[in-house]
Write an enzyme that holds these catalytic residues in place. Sequence first.
Site, PDB file in Angstrom:
ATOM      1  N   ASP A  48       0.820  -1.217   0.000  1.00  0.00           N
ATOM      2  CA  ASP A  48       0.000   0.000   0.000  1.00  0.00           C
ATOM      3  C   ASP A  48       0.851   1.263   0.000  1.00  0.00           C
ATOM      4  O   ASP A  48       0.305   2.373   0.034  1.00  0.00           O
ATOM      5  CB  ASP A  48      -0.969   0.004   1.188  1.00  0.00           C
ATOM      6  CG  ASP A  48      -0.288  -0.144   2.542  1.00  0.00           C
ATOM      7  OD1 ASP A  48       0.794  -0.761   2.609  1.00  0.00           O
ATOM      8  OD2 ASP A  48      -0.846   0.357   3.549  1.00  0.00           O
ATOM      9  N   HIS A  75       8.667  -0.235  12.403  1.00  0.00           N
ATOM     10  CA  HIS A  75       7.569  -0.941  11.750  1.00  0.00           C
ATOM     11  C   HIS A  75       7.958  -2.408  11.574  1.00  0.00           C
ATOM     12  O   HIS A  75       9.058  -2.828  11.947  1.00  0.00           O
ATOM     13  CB  HIS A  75       7.260  -0.266  10.408  1.00  0.00           C
ATOM     14  CG  HIS A  75       5.953  -0.681   9.808  1.00  0.00           C
ATOM     15  ND1 HIS A  75       4.816  -0.857  10.543  1.00  0.00           N
ATOM     16  CD2 HIS A  75       5.610  -0.952   8.509  1.00  0.00           C
ATOM     17  CE1 HIS A  75       3.831  -1.217   9.744  1.00  0.00           C
ATOM     18  NE2 HIS A  75       4.280  -1.296   8.508  1.00  0.00           N
TER      19      HIS A  75
END
Length: 301
Positions: free
Chosen positions: A64, A140
């Site tokens: 994404d 992340h």
Amino acid sequence: MKLTILGCYSATPRTFTNPTSQVLELRNHLFLIDCGEGTQVQLRKYKVKFSRIKHIFISHLHGDHFFGLPGLISTFRLLGRDTELHIYGPKGIKEAVTLFLKLGDSWTNYRLIFHELDSDRSEVLFEDDTVSVQTIPLDHRVYTNGFLFSEKPAPRKLNVEAVHKHEIDRSQFNNIKNGANGLSANGREVSNEKLTSDPPHPKSYAFCSDTAYNEAILPLIANVDVLYHESTFLESESRLCQKTKHATAKQAAQIAHKAKVGNLILGHYSTRYKSIDLFKQEAEEVFHNVELAEDGKSFNF
């Protein structure tokens, strides 16, 4: 400084929302930040000139945030681009993109320059006389960077009336704008303060998506004019943050408050929520200058 949001939702594209991508206009540069699916359609929709894009910054290799990149590169080729294109992103991005080009036998007819990143420390990626861009290491599930875009101080503004009044020759103008005193026609020195005014305050923009709550970034983003920080969840789903390495709107606001930033823009919303206004309400409990990213929305600072 103008920021245009092309997409600001997490995970999958929908008919009415798009994954992460945005355009930053700063000192005559136009930087593309992340490139989720549908980015080139959004660029056309909001009339961004493809030819102005010379630098693309990809935060990480989740789909994404970069699945729109091979298509955009291919479209540049079909449009006859001849200007080189710089792509900054995690190690592996060159292999991923060139595999698409190889299998489709669609090599670019312009120079494609990859700058692959693997450092866990902040580093300068681009710099010229007017701006600099450096990484913001994030926390992340995969190697991820945010990006800090900073204007350099502009020359002082020349006071046209004052230089004429003091009969300052045009040949001195550049030196005066750089801080030198002037010399009048009769040989009298005139102080710079009388001939110029202060330039606009240099602006800065920090892009932080995707990341868990991470106070290690505070020194890098301290006092920036604008911070874009992911806010995938609300506090009611904060239990998901540790597993997914994302943040809540409240956590984004806490980072903004501790870094003493000027403005906070929230984005990367999970699509599970009925209204993104809930994110603003939650963040404003901690930090007051909160804006919501929305597809197609522009911010001028």
